[in-house]
Design an enzyme around this catalytic site. Sequence first.
Site, mmCIF file in Angstrom:
data_model
loop_
_atom_site.group_PDB
_atom_site.id
_atom_site.type_symbol
_atom_site.label_atom_id
_atom_site.label_comp_id
_atom_site.label_asym_id
_atom_site.label_seq_id
_atom_site.Cartn_x
_atom_site.Cartn_y
_atom_site.Cartn_z
ATOM 1 C CB CYS A 1 8.525 2.023 12.414
ATOM 2 S SG CYS A 1 9.575 2.493 11.060
ATOM 3 C CG LEU B 1 -1.915 -1.134 1.344
ATOM 4 C CD1 LEU B 1 -2.585 -1.133 2.714
ATOM 5 C CD2 LEU B 1 -2.962 -0.992 0.250
ATOM 6 C CG HIS C 1 -2.638 2.100 4.182
ATOM 7 N ND1 HIS C 1 -1.892 2.775 3.235
ATOM 8 C CD2 HIS C 1 -1.724 1.574 5.036
ATOM 9 C CE1 HIS C 1 -0.601 2.635 3.508
ATOM 10 N NE2 HIS C 1 -0.472 1.916 4.605
ATOM 11 C CD GLU D 1 3.314 10.243 6.836
ATOM 12 O OE1 GLU D 1 3.622 9.093 7.178
ATOM 13 O OE2 GLU D 1 2.319 10.496 6.130
ATOM 14 N NE ARG E 1 5.004 7.943 3.333
ATOM 15 C CZ ARG E 1 4.688 6.782 3.891
ATOM 16 N NH1 ARG E 1 4.058 6.751 5.055
ATOM 17 N NH2 ARG E 1 5.007 5.645 3.314
ATOM 18 C CB SER F 1 5.256 -1.186 1.731
ATOM 19 O OG SER F 1 4.027 -1.084 1.065
ATOM 20 C CG HIS G 1 8.357 8.075 7.757
ATOM 21 N ND1 HIS G 1 7.758 6.861 8.004
ATOM 22 C CD2 HIS G 1 7.360 8.930 7.440
ATOM 23 C CE1 HIS G 1 6.445 6.976 7.842
ATOM 24 N NE2 HIS G 1 6.178 8.216 7.492
#
Length: 448
Positions: free
Chosen positions: A371, A21, A137, A174, A214, A28, A250
């Site tokens: 994370c 996603l 998501h 974020e 982001r 990912s 990130h």
Amino acid sequence: MKSYEVNFDGLVGPTHNYGGLSYGNVASQSNSQQSSNPKEAALQGLAKMKALMDMGFQQGVLAPQERPDVAALRRLGFAGSDAQVIQQAAKEAMPLLVASCSASSMWVANAATVSPSADTADGRVHFTAANLNCKYHRSIEHPTTSRVLGAMFANPQHFAHHAALPAVAQFGDEGAANHTRFCRAYGEAGVEFFVFGRSAFDTRYPAPQKYPARQTLEASQAVARLHGLREEGVVYAQQNPSVIDQGVFHNDVIAVGNGEVLFYHEDAFLETDNMLAELSSKLAKVGGKFQSVCVPRSAVTVDDAVRSYLFNSQLLSRPDGSMLLIVPEECRGNERVWQYLQGLTGAGGVIREVKVFDLKQSMQNGGGPACLRLRVALNETELAAVNPGVIMTAPLYDSLTQWVERHYRDRMTENDLADPQLLLECRGALDELTQILKLGAVYPFQIN
Ligand code: SUG
């Protein structure tokens, strides 16, 4: 008064899966559609929490979210009973069902930005839930995140909660993944370091060409204002757009800070020298001595950093003033990274020891040790005001492990997400979890 950094780790939810996603997140994308093992994922996370607690660190736990998010599917036009909503989505729009099933709230470094009371104008600990609006998501996480944080940090005398920023790309936020705090001691005023990927309103700032940035500068500035931070206590820096284009979605994939130390890759930032000088002079004003540890690209490439998650590590202070680095197993698997770490800990600098954890289930979606945790610096009084149900203890670890063993599946594929039974299983499990963690009603199915 004593003060602590408390790490609240995200408990992996029962629908953990590889949905592919996150465009711009290499892991990912490359593990998309593989079958996952939610039980193993949750147990790997719990093992890290337990190990840190056993080493003497303050450890807490942050609950996962209700998935599939049927209410989110209803907002997109699917109707009927819950089972019909899921079946219709599976038939007509599988990507939307997959998104509504993501267990991505486990990466709680993205849950919120947190400013300790020593930094804020009103002397309270401030939380701003992250809107995560770059990915659909993840954009559906913040309402439940806010309720869960509210139930954990409920005392308004010590804790202030802000709603997520406006849900538009110009305020893409974020959370703590792009925020680090430097300080001499956790209970003293520090310098909050906000790293952004682009500016939404000022075209002078460069931006990545391939993958999205982001976090915007304007979002970071809004959070600093909401938290009542002093200008002298804040530094903004821009991420190097070219590393974003290499998969550094990130800043915590390329840098980590703790105490007076910033551990970062040579290519992480733009205008690095100015940034280091500003961090150093601002930290000096609050009595701290800034130190930076730069990893040169000749030793570790950006690609090595993205594949091994060397910087997505937890940098933890030990009682003797030295630091410990918690890294994922993938660091040991990368020859250059492992060699670098051997040299680093052997050099007699501040980072003295490395501990390796197997977090493969999370890593395959781009989530490493850093994370999985939200750091909250608290003094003794504030720690005593936290809901005790979420502070890790040996009995809580046992209850959570047994709860996972009872409720989680050991294999999950796209087909399983279309099974309406999964929703009932998850709700049953989460209802029990809110009792274990003493959260009260926080999930949509409990409050609607
Ligand atoms: O937002 N992965 C997360 C990983 C977040 C990592 N967090 C930090 N670096 N702090 C993300 O990209 C993948 C979900 C999937 O593909 O199934 C995902 O959401």
